[in-house]
Scaffold this motif. Structure first.
Motif, PDB file in Angstrom:
ATOM      1  N   ARG A 121     -10.145  -7.937 -10.476  1.00  0.00           N
ATOM      2  CA  ARG A 121     -10.854  -8.757 -11.475  1.00  0.00           C
ATOM      3  C   ARG A 121     -11.460  -7.879 -12.565  1.00  0.00           C
ATOM      4  N   GLY A 122     -11.932  -6.697 -12.164  1.00  0.00           N
ATOM      5  CA  GLY A 122     -12.492  -5.770 -13.140  1.00  0.00           C
ATOM      6  C   GLY A 122     -11.459  -5.320 -14.151  1.00  0.00           C
ATOM      7  N   VAL A 123     -10.240  -5.067 -13.677  1.00  0.00           N
ATOM      8  CA  VAL A 123      -9.152  -4.672 -14.584  1.00  0.00           C
ATOM      9  C   VAL A 123      -8.843  -5.801 -15.560  1.00  0.00           C
ATOM     10  N   VAL A 124      -8.796  -7.035 -15.052  1.00  0.00           N
ATOM     11  CA  VAL A 124      -8.513  -8.190 -15.918  1.00  0.00           C
ATOM     12  C   VAL A 124      -9.635  -8.380 -16.933  1.00  0.00           C
ATOM     13  N   ARG A 125     -10.887  -8.243 -16.480  1.00  0.00           N
ATOM     14  CA  ARG A 125     -12.020  -8.377 -17.426  1.00  0.00           C
ATOM     15  C   ARG A 125     -11.946  -7.320 -18.516  1.00  0.00           C
ATOM     16  N   ARG A 126     -11.557  -6.122 -18.125  1.00  0.00           N
ATOM     17  CA  ARG A 126     -11.551  -4.999 -19.064  1.00  0.00           C
ATOM     18  C   ARG A 126     -10.404  -5.069 -20.066  1.00  0.00           C
ATOM     19  N   PHE A 127      -9.200  -5.423 -19.584  1.00  0.00           N
ATOM     20  CA  PHE A 127      -8.020  -5.355 -20.442  1.00  0.00           C
ATOM     21  C   PHE A 127      -7.471  -6.713 -20.848  1.00  0.00           C
ATOM     22  N   GLY A 128      -7.966  -7.787 -20.220  1.00  0.00           N
ATOM     23  CA  GLY A 128      -7.489  -9.126 -20.554  1.00  0.00           C
ATOM     24  C   GLY A 128      -6.012  -9.295 -20.239  1.00  0.00           C
ATOM     25  N   LYS A 129      -5.335 -10.093 -21.042  1.00  0.00           N
ATOM     26  CA  LYS A 129      -3.922 -10.405 -20.775  1.00  0.00           C
ATOM     27  C   LYS A 129      -2.990  -9.227 -21.033  1.00  0.00           C
ATOM     28  N   ASP A 130      -3.494  -8.194 -21.692  1.00  0.00           N
ATOM     29  CA  ASP A 130      -2.671  -6.981 -21.842  1.00  0.00           C
ATOM     30  C   ASP A 130      -2.291  -6.411 -20.480  1.00  0.00           C
ATOM     31  N   ALA A 131      -3.119  -6.690 -19.461  1.00  0.00           N
ATOM     32  CA  ALA A 131      -2.874  -6.110 -18.134  1.00  0.00           C
ATOM     33  C   ALA A 131      -1.764  -6.829 -17.370  1.00  0.00           C
ATOM     34  N   THR A 132      -1.406  -8.055 -17.779  1.00  0.00           N
ATOM     35  CA  THR A 132      -0.474  -8.863 -16.977  1.00  0.00           C
ATOM     36  C   THR A 132       0.836  -8.158 -16.647  1.00  0.00           C
ATOM     37  N   PRO A 133       1.598  -7.662 -17.637  1.00  0.00           N
ATOM     38  CA  PRO A 133       2.878  -7.018 -17.290  1.00  0.00           C
ATOM     39  C   PRO A 133       2.698  -5.795 -16.392  1.00  0.00           C
ATOM     40  N   VAL A 134       1.633  -5.051 -16.611  1.00  0.00           N
ATOM     41  CA  VAL A 134       1.412  -3.823 -15.838  1.00  0.00           C
ATOM     42  C   VAL A 134       1.019  -4.174 -14.403  1.00  0.00           C
ATOM     43  N   ILE A 135       0.250  -5.252 -14.231  1.00  0.00           N
ATOM     44  CA  ILE A 135      -0.104  -5.708 -12.880  1.00  0.00           C
ATOM     45  C   ILE A 135       1.145  -6.138 -12.120  1.00  0.00           C
ATOM     46  N   ILE A 136       2.012  -6.923 -12.761  1.00  0.00           N
ATOM     47  CA  ILE A 136       3.244  -7.383 -12.101  1.00  0.00           C
ATOM     48  C   ILE A 136       4.105  -6.188 -11.711  1.00  0.00           C
ATOM     49  N   GLU A 137       4.231  -5.240 -12.618  1.00  0.00           N
ATOM     50  CA  GLU A 137       5.004  -4.022 -12.345  1.00  0.00           C
ATOM     51  C   GLU A 137       4.416  -3.278 -11.147  1.00  0.00           C
ATOM     52  N   ARG A 138       3.078  -3.193 -11.089  1.00  0.00           N
ATOM     53  CA  ARG A 138       2.410  -2.477  -9.992  1.00  0.00           C
ATOM     54  C   ARG A 138       2.637  -3.182  -8.654  1.00  0.00           C
ATOM     55  N   VAL A 139       2.562  -4.507  -8.628  1.00  0.00           N
ATOM     56  CA  VAL A 139       2.798  -5.259  -7.388  1.00  0.00           C
ATOM     57  C   VAL A 139       4.225  -5.004  -6.896  1.00  0.00           C
ATOM     58  N   GLN A 140       5.191  -5.031  -7.815  1.00  0.00           N
ATOM     59  CA  GLN A 140       6.578  -4.770  -7.432  1.00  0.00           C
ATOM     60  C   GLN A 140       6.739  -3.353  -6.878  1.00  0.00           C
ATOM     61  N   GLU A 141       6.067  -2.396  -7.472  1.00  0.00           N
ATOM     62  CA  GLU A 141       6.138  -1.008  -6.994  1.00  0.00           C
ATOM     63  C   GLU A 141       5.627  -0.907  -5.559  1.00  0.00           C
ATOM     64  N   ILE A 142       4.509  -1.590  -5.287  1.00  0.00           N
ATOM     65  CA  ILE A 142       3.928  -1.540  -3.942  1.00  0.00           C
ATOM     66  C   ILE A 142       4.894  -2.159  -2.937  1.00  0.00           C
ATOM     67  N   TYR A 143       5.493  -3.298  -3.297  1.00  0.00           N
ATOM     68  CA  TYR A 143       6.442  -3.965  -2.392  1.00  0.00           C
ATOM     69  C   TYR A 143       7.639  -3.055  -2.088  1.00  0.00           C
ATOM     70  N   GLU A 144       8.136  -2.389  -3.120  1.00  0.00           N
ATOM     71  CA  GLU A 144       9.327  -1.557  -2.963  1.00  0.00           C
ATOM     72  C   GLU A 144       9.029  -0.219  -2.280  1.00  0.00           C
ATOM     73  N   LYS A 145       7.741   0.109  -2.172  1.00  0.00           N
ATOM     74  CA  LYS A 145       7.350   1.389  -1.552  1.00  0.00           C
ATOM     75  C   LYS A 145       7.607   1.389  -0.052  1.00  0.00           C
ATOM     76  N   GLY A 146       7.362   0.246   0.602  1.00  0.00           N
ATOM     77  CA  GLY A 146       7.556   0.173   2.045  1.00  0.00           C
ATOM     78  C   GLY A 146       6.785  -0.986   2.632  1.00  0.00           C
ATOM     79  N   SER A 147       6.741  -1.035   3.958  1.00  0.00           N
ATOM     80  CA  SER A 147       6.185  -2.205   4.640  1.00  0.00           C
ATOM     81  C   SER A 147       4.672  -2.282   4.515  1.00  0.00           C
ATOM     82  N   ASP A 148       4.151  -3.495   4.749  1.00  0.00           N
ATOM     83  CA  ASP A 148       2.731  -3.737   4.580  1.00  0.00           C
ATOM     84  C   ASP A 148       1.885  -3.026   5.629  1.00  0.00           C
ATOM     85  N   TRP A 149       2.431  -2.748   6.827  1.00  0.00           N
ATOM     86  CA  TRP A 149       1.609  -2.051   7.825  1.00  0.00           C
ATOM     87  C   TRP A 149       1.642  -0.539   7.631  1.00  0.00           C
ATOM     88  N   GLU A 150       2.615  -0.034   6.890  1.00  0.00           N
ATOM     89  CA  GLU A 150       2.632   1.398   6.563  1.00  0.00           C
ATOM     90  C   GLU A 150       1.691   1.699   5.392  1.00  0.00           C
TER      91      GLU A 150
END
Length: 264
Positions: free
Chosen positions: A61-90
């Motif tokens: 929420r702090g990132v969204v407050r700070r950067f507003g909608k500029d953060a949207t594409p970068v957040i989506i990219e970051r979520v995809q990176e985390i998913y592709e990194k490996g499993s949720d328990w690792e």
């Protein structure tokens, strides 16, 4: 010799199919990231902020407050990176961050996040993000997302009807235990309610009644969702499904009157 050649041909074909699948998957992932004219310096600043979500000001929420909608594409990219990194328990800490980031996309109110959220809610490969994506779609408020939500609802309910309260997991290994399907259905149900599709209330009650006496912890997750939807604080007499069946019988008309045609 013919046998060896045949095996080699089959191997090449299978490898080609795998490559095509990976390319298609990557193209699908890339297509959900909105195009945006953002300076490299600003993009690097947002990415840096997303690497450290250690306190309230550095939260999603702090990132969204700070950067507003500029953060949207970068957040989506970051979520995809985390998913592709490996499993949720690792990578438990990273996945907790990804879940917060997904919810923040709904709170930011940026319609450009819709495609990503719908992919994460409807595609079983991203089931690890399904409940957070459902919450975000409910907050985003676009009624056209009901199609993706109903798709996820029908899949999750199907697991219950087969006697499975956990469902498949997109990673190798053991999925989390503890009524996972019910958690999904509760969040999807609340999202559909937020988008004005109150037919889902009857569906929630049906799931709760199906679970009573079998999956009591799961049933309570459904009752919590019904409590949130109805705006009623839980009382002891509300902990059984007979109460909610009677409540829906008495209140169904007021919820469904003047509603748009539900999507299923």
């Amino acid at each position: 010799m013919r046998v060896v050649v045949g095996i080699l041909i089959i191997g090449v074909v299978v490898a080609g199919i795998v490559v095509l699948y990976d390319v298609g998957k990557k193209a699908s992932s890339d297509s959900i990231i909105p195009k945006q004219a953002l300076s490299e310096a600003k993009r690097a600043e947002i990415r840096s902020a997303l690497q450290d979500l250690s306190d309230a000001e550095k939260s999603a929420r702090g990132v969204v407050r700070r950067f507003g909608k500029d953060a949207t594409p970068v957040i989506i990219e970051r979520v995809q990176e985390i998913y592709e990194k490996g499993s949720d328990w690792e990578y438990q800490r990273l996945y907790a961050q990804a879940e917060d980031l997904i919810v923040s996309l709904g709170e930011a109110g940026d319609a450009r996040a819709k495609d990503a959220l719908e992919l994460w809610v409807a595609d079983k490969d991203y089931r690890v993000f399904r409940d957070e994506a459902a919450q975000a779609l409910g907050k985003l408020g676009d009624r056209s997302s009901r199609q993706a939500l109903w798709q996820a609802w029908n899949e999750e309910k199907g697991y219950l009807l087969e006697g499975d309260d956990e469902g498949p997991w997109p990673f190798a290994g053991e999925p989390p235990a503890g009524g996972y399907v019910h958690s999904m259905l509760a969040d999807i149900g609340k999202a559909l309610h937020e988008l004005g599709d109150d037919e889902v209330i009857g569906e929630l009650i049906e799931v709760g009644s199906l679970s009573e006496g079998r999956w009591e912890a799961g049933k309570m997750k459904i009752i919590d969702a019904l409590s949130d939807i109805s705006g009623k604080a839980l009382e002891p007499e509300m902990l059984g499904m007979k109460y909610w069946e009677k409540w829906w019988q008495d209140n169904q008309a007021s919820y469904l009157d003047n509603k748009q045609e539900p999507v299923q």
